[in-house]
Design a protein around this motif. Structure first.
Motif, PDB file in Angstrom:
ATOM      1  N   CYS A   7      41.403  38.538  32.767  1.00 19.09           N
ATOM      2  CA  CYS A   7      40.107  39.196  32.955  1.00 19.09           C
ATOM      3  C   CYS A   7      40.097  39.869  34.324  1.00 19.09           C
ATOM      4  CB  CYS A   7      39.021  38.127  32.886  1.00 19.09           C
ATOM      5  SG  CYS A   7      37.358  38.743  33.159  1.00 19.09           S
TER       6      CYS A   7
ATOM      7  N   SER B 130      37.890  39.464  36.306  1.00 23.03           N
ATOM      8  CA  SER B 130      37.441  38.395  37.215  1.00 23.03           C
ATOM      9  C   SER B 130      38.624  37.583  37.754  1.00 23.03           C
ATOM     10  CB  SER B 130      36.472  37.454  36.508  1.00 23.03           C
ATOM     11  OG  SER B 130      35.439  38.180  35.926  1.00 23.03           O
TER      12      SER B 130
ATOM     13  N   MET C 167      34.605  39.111  26.824  1.00 20.09           N
ATOM     14  CA  MET C 167      34.307  40.547  26.761  1.00 20.09           C
ATOM     15  C   MET C 167      33.107  40.855  25.869  1.00 20.09           C
ATOM     16  SD  MET C 167      36.414  41.828  28.907  1.00 20.09           S
ATOM     17  CE  MET C 167      35.911  40.378  29.805  1.00 20.09           C
TER      18      MET C 167
ATOM     19  N   GLY D 279      30.546  52.423  33.533  1.00 20.56           N
ATOM     20  CA  GLY D 279      31.784  51.631  33.549  1.00 20.56           C
ATOM     21  C   GLY D 279      32.199  51.348  32.120  1.00 20.56           C
ATOM     22  N   ILE D 280      33.401  51.812  31.752  1.00 26.42           N
ATOM     23  CA  ILE D 280      33.835  51.594  30.361  1.00 26.42           C
ATOM     24  C   ILE D 280      35.194  50.902  30.292  1.00 26.42           C
ATOM     25  CG2 ILE D 280      32.371  53.322  29.254  1.00 26.42           C
ATOM     26  CD1 ILE D 280      34.801  55.249  29.303  1.00 26.42           C
ATOM     27  N   GLY D 281      35.306  49.827  31.091  1.00 27.39           N
ATOM     28  CA  GLY D 281      36.373  48.862  30.847  1.00 27.39           C
ATOM     29  C   GLY D 281      35.976  48.071  29.601  1.00 27.39           C
ATOM     30  N   PRO D 282      36.666  46.964  29.321  1.00 26.69           N
ATOM     31  CA  PRO D 282      36.340  46.192  28.116  1.00 26.69           C
ATOM     32  C   PRO D 282      34.905  45.659  28.081  1.00 26.69           C
ATOM     33  CG  PRO D 282      37.925  45.042  29.527  1.00 26.69           C
ATOM     34  CD  PRO D 282      37.819  46.429  30.051  1.00 26.69           C
TER      35      PRO D 282
ATOM     36  N   VAL E 192      29.767  56.328  30.778  1.00 29.70           N
ATOM     37  CA  VAL E 192      30.200  56.907  32.057  1.00 29.70           C
ATOM     38  C   VAL E 192      31.545  56.293  32.442  1.00 29.70           C
ATOM     39  CG1 VAL E 192      29.621  57.272  34.469  1.00 29.70           C
ATOM     40  CG2 VAL E 192      27.798  57.210  32.746  1.00 29.70           C
TER      41      VAL E 192
ATOM     42  N   ARG F 172      38.823  56.626  32.092  1.00 27.43           N
ATOM     43  CA  ARG F 172      40.133  56.241  31.541  1.00 27.43           C
ATOM     44  C   ARG F 172      40.273  56.745  30.108  1.00 27.43           C
ATOM     45  NH1 ARG F 172      41.214  50.020  32.143  1.00 27.43           N
ATOM     46  NH2 ARG F 172      39.175  49.741  33.057  1.00 27.43           N
TER      47      ARG F 172
ATOM     48  N   ASN G  71      27.820  43.576  36.035  1.00 26.36           N
ATOM     49  CA  ASN G  71      28.921  43.870  36.951  1.00 26.36           C
ATOM     50  C   ASN G  71      28.994  42.832  38.057  1.00 26.36           C
ATOM     51  OD1 ASN G  71      30.973  45.606  37.980  1.00 26.36           O
ATOM     52  ND2 ASN G  71      29.543  46.445  39.465  1.00 26.36           N
ATOM     53  N   TYR G  72      30.198  42.627  38.563  1.00 24.06           N
ATOM     54  CA  TYR G  72      30.406  41.771  39.741  1.00 24.06           C
ATOM     55  C   TYR G  72      30.390  42.644  40.988  1.00 24.06           C
ATOM     56  CZ  TYR G  72      33.483  39.770  43.310  1.00 24.06           C
ATOM     57  OH  TYR G  72      34.030  39.384  44.498  1.00 24.06           O
TER      58      TYR G  72
ATOM     59  N   CYS H 295      27.902  35.886  31.567  1.00 21.97           N
ATOM     60  CA  CYS H 295      28.351  35.730  30.180  1.00 21.97           C
ATOM     61  C   CYS H 295      27.754  34.472  29.516  1.00 21.97           C
ATOM     62  CB  CYS H 295      29.868  35.601  30.222  1.00 21.97           C
ATOM     63  SG  CYS H 295      30.651  35.205  28.663  1.00 21.97           S
TER      64      CYS H 295
ATOM     65  N   LYS I  40      45.836  48.215  36.320  1.00 22.98           N
ATOM     66  CA  LYS I  40      44.939  49.042  35.492  1.00 22.98           C
ATOM     67  C   LYS I  40      45.443  50.475  35.294  1.00 22.98           C
ATOM     68  CE  LYS I  40      41.045  46.321  35.311  1.00 22.98           C
ATOM     69  NZ  LYS I  40      39.897  45.829  35.955  1.00 22.98           N
TER      70      LYS I  40
HETATM   71  P1  NAD Z   1      37.182  47.283  34.448  1.00 26.58           P
HETATM   72  O1  NAD Z   1      37.646  47.381  35.852  1.00 26.58           O
HETATM   73  O2  NAD Z   1      38.195  47.317  33.357  1.00 26.58           O
HETATM   74  O3  NAD Z   1      36.109  48.415  34.155  1.00 26.58           O
HETATM   75  C1  NAD Z   1      35.210  48.907  35.101  1.00 26.58           C
HETATM   76  C2  NAD Z   1      35.423  50.388  35.195  1.00 26.58           C
HETATM   77  O4  NAD Z   1      34.396  50.992  35.969  1.00 26.58           O
HETATM   78  C3  NAD Z   1      36.743  50.779  35.865  1.00 26.58           C
HETATM   79  O5  NAD Z   1      37.491  51.562  34.975  1.00 26.58           O
HETATM   80  C4  NAD Z   1      36.293  51.585  37.076  1.00 26.58           C
HETATM   81  O6  NAD Z   1      37.181  52.636  37.364  1.00 26.58           O
HETATM   82  C5  NAD Z   1      34.954  52.111  36.621  1.00 26.58           C
HETATM   83  N1  NAD Z   1      34.068  52.618  37.666  1.00 26.58           N
HETATM   84  C6  NAD Z   1      34.194  52.528  39.012  1.00 26.58           C
HETATM   85  N2  NAD Z   1      33.195  53.181  39.625  1.00 26.58           N
HETATM   86  C7  NAD Z   1      32.411  53.684  38.646  1.00 26.58           C
HETATM   87  C8  NAD Z   1      31.231  54.471  38.648  1.00 26.58           C
HETATM   88  N3  NAD Z   1      30.647  54.827  39.785  1.00 26.58           N
HETATM   89  N4  NAD Z   1      30.698  54.815  37.477  1.00 26.58           N
HETATM   90  C9  NAD Z   1      31.266  54.431  36.315  1.00 26.58           C
HETATM   91  N5  NAD Z   1      32.401  53.710  36.242  1.00 26.58           N
HETATM   92  C10 NAD Z   1      32.960  53.338  37.403  1.00 26.58           C
HETATM   93  O7  NAD Z   1      36.352  45.923  34.377  1.00 26.58           O
HETATM   94  P2  NAD Z   1      35.826  45.058  33.136  1.00 26.58           P
HETATM   95  O8  NAD Z   1      36.860  44.054  32.792  1.00 26.58           O
HETATM   96  O9  NAD Z   1      35.279  45.919  32.066  1.00 26.58           O
HETATM   97  O10 NAD Z   1      34.640  44.278  33.860  1.00 26.58           O
HETATM   98  C11 NAD Z   1      33.532  45.008  34.373  1.00 26.58           C
HETATM   99  C12 NAD Z   1      32.814  44.190  35.427  1.00 26.58           C
HETATM  100  O11 NAD Z   1      32.199  43.064  34.816  1.00 26.58           O
HETATM  101  C13 NAD Z   1      33.743  43.627  36.509  1.00 26.58           C
HETATM  102  O12 NAD Z   1      33.065  43.708  37.748  1.00 26.58           O
HETATM  103  C14 NAD Z   1      33.900  42.178  36.105  1.00 26.58           C
HETATM  104  O13 NAD Z   1      34.222  41.347  37.198  1.00 26.58           O
HETATM  105  C15 NAD Z   1      32.529  41.899  35.557  1.00 26.58           C
HETATM  106  N6  NAD Z   1      32.434  40.768  34.632  1.00 26.58           N
HETATM  107  C16 NAD Z   1      31.257  40.121  34.619  1.00 26.58           C
HETATM  108  C17 NAD Z   1      31.056  39.087  33.737  1.00 26.58           C
HETATM  109  C18 NAD Z   1      29.740  38.409  33.669  1.00 26.58           C
HETATM  110  O14 NAD Z   1      29.679  37.306  33.135  1.00 26.58           O
HETATM  111  N7  NAD Z   1      28.651  39.013  34.136  1.00 26.58           N
HETATM  112  C19 NAD Z   1      32.081  38.694  32.870  1.00 26.58           C
HETATM  113  C20 NAD Z   1      33.283  39.410  32.879  1.00 26.58           C
HETATM  114  C21 NAD Z   1      33.452  40.459  33.763  1.00 26.58           C
END
Ligand code: NAD
Ligand code: ZN
Length: 357
Positions: free
Chosen positions: A37, A39, A151, A174-177, A197, A200, A266-267, A299, A344
């Motif tokens: 993850c 995290s 996720m 942010g469009i990670g997983p 937004v 990748r 987000n973290y 989560c 990444k």
């Molecule tokens: P990720 O890094 O794969 O995706 C985040 C994306 O946001 C990245 O691709 C990054 O380039 C992009 N980004 C950066 N600046 C941006 C902006 N200004 N506008 C739009 N996008 C931007 O991460 P992920 O695995 O999808 O996780 C996302 C966040 O969630 C992380 O901070 C993670 O630590 C957190 N998280 C939180 C929990 C929770 O329980 N709340 C659980 C899991 C992960």
């Protein structure tokens, strides 16, 4: 037993530890599929939760039950299970107040790879097995199933907290997983228009499949301005923050209509200035009186949550396996998968490690 651990901040390596022991209501589980993850990266390399020595990483797993305590009723050795990333103490006062992920203090429901050894081990311990494990449905692929523990649960929480009404306009930053799961969640909740937004290429493709109607590149100028313009000056009903740094709340609050919800999963690893703060835009927030709510959450974990997420997959509401872009085979490939998550590359959404069991 062997485990992949944070040796100290900035250093990760294999270590040997004793197999954990099983309490009367607990289980010992062997991994079947694992996923690193973002995290884990924050924890191991950025010191997100402070210094830890020889802490086994990982909190996203499917597994096979190896041992159960005498008080466990619904699981037995050999059962294939979904293991939630968050395993609350279901008898605590925070649960009675309605916040199971916060048992024992802020983020306290998050035990694996936080204050107890995580799932990147040959065996790991699950507290309160009857409440914190779910049966893995027959026919669910491991690539799909391993997206449920964190996720899907986190991404969907982003959508649930955003109080999306049918036909509402939503922006996912942010469009990670996690953000991709929020897009799928927003669609399931009935959103009309969904802005994704991000940049990748692999993620943009999946964002469209999960329901994004518009893609915004945050490198092409201010995100809030781009979205306000695209909506004819109106802004959006809900914003889900799933990426970005301390300044992202400025954009999120600004692009919300009066009465909107800004839902953060987000973290935030760093704040701004000597007060280490996350700024809120004064005018964009309607000078504090525009009914713009900022909501946060960790989560959700536990058995019922995992069973419900499994229903989403079983009945074809979405396919989380689209996020499993890189498949590794065998326990020994785990470090490589974790390092890929750290790098990444543009074609990565999520690495998954499948084990021979
Ligand atoms: P990720 O890094 O794969 O995706 C985040 C994306 O946001 C990245 O691709 C990054 O380039 C992009 N980004 C950066 N600046 C941006 C902006 N200004 N506008 C739009 N996008 C931007 O991460 P992920 O695995 O999808 O996780 C996302 C966040 O969630 C992380 O901070 C993670 O630590 C957190 N998280 C939180 C929990 C929770 O329980 N709340 C659980 C899991 C992960
Ligand atoms: Zn996680």
């Amino acid at each position: 037993m062997k485990g992949l651990a944070m040796l100290r901040i900035g250093e990760v390596g294999w270590i040997e530890k004793d197999r954990p022991s099983c309490g009367s209501r607990d289980a010992i589980v062997k991994p079947l599929a694992l996923a690193p993850c973002t995290s884990d990266i924050h924890t191991a390399w950025e010191g997100a939760i402070g210094e830890r020595h020889n802490l086994i990483l990982g909190h996203e797993a499917l597994g096979i039950v190896d041992e159960v305590g005498s008080g466990v009723k619904d699981f037995k050795p050999g059962d294939r299970v979904i293991v939630p990333a968050i395993t609350p103490d279901w008898d605590s006062e925070a649960v009675q107040r309605g916040f199971p992920s916060q048992t024992g203090g802020p983020l306290g429901g998050w035990k694996f790879s936080n204050f107890k050894d995580g799932v990147f081990a040959e065996f790991f311990h699950v507290n309160l097995a009857d409440s914190n494990l779910a049966h893995l449905p027959d026919g669910m692929t491991l690539e799909a199933g391993v997206m449920l523990p964190d996720m899907l649960s986190t991404g969907f929480l982003g959508a649930e907290n955003a109080r999306i009404e049918i036909g509402a306009t939503v922006a996912v930053l942010g469009i990670g997983p996690v953000g991709l799961s929020s897009i799928a969640g927003a669609k399931l909740r009935g959103a009309g228009r969904i802005f994704a937004v991000g940049t990748r290429p692999a993620a943009v493709k999946v964002a469209k499949k999960y329901g994004a109607t518009d893609i915004i590149d945050y490198r092409n100028g201010n995100t809030a301005e781009q979205i306000i313009e695209a909506t004819g000056g109106a802004g959006v009903d809900a914003v889900i923050i799933a990426g970005g740094g301390a300044e992202i709340l400025m954009d999120a609050v600004t692009m919300g209509k009066p009465g909107s919800v800004i839902s953060n999963v987000n973290y935030f690893g760093k704040g701004i200035g000597d007060r280490d703060s996350i700024p809120i835009p004064r005018a964009g927030w309607g000078v504090g009186m525009a009914d713009k709510d900022i909501v946060t959450g960790l989560c959700p974990g536990g058995r019922v949550r995992m069973e419900r997420l499994a229903e989403i997959v079983t009945y074809g509401r979405m396919d989380p396996s689209l996020m499993a872009t890189h498949i590794f085979k065998g326990f020994d490939t785990l470090k490589e998968a974790l390092l890929l998550m750290k790098e990444k590359p543009g074609d990565l959404i999520k690495p998954v490690v499948l084990l021979d069991q």
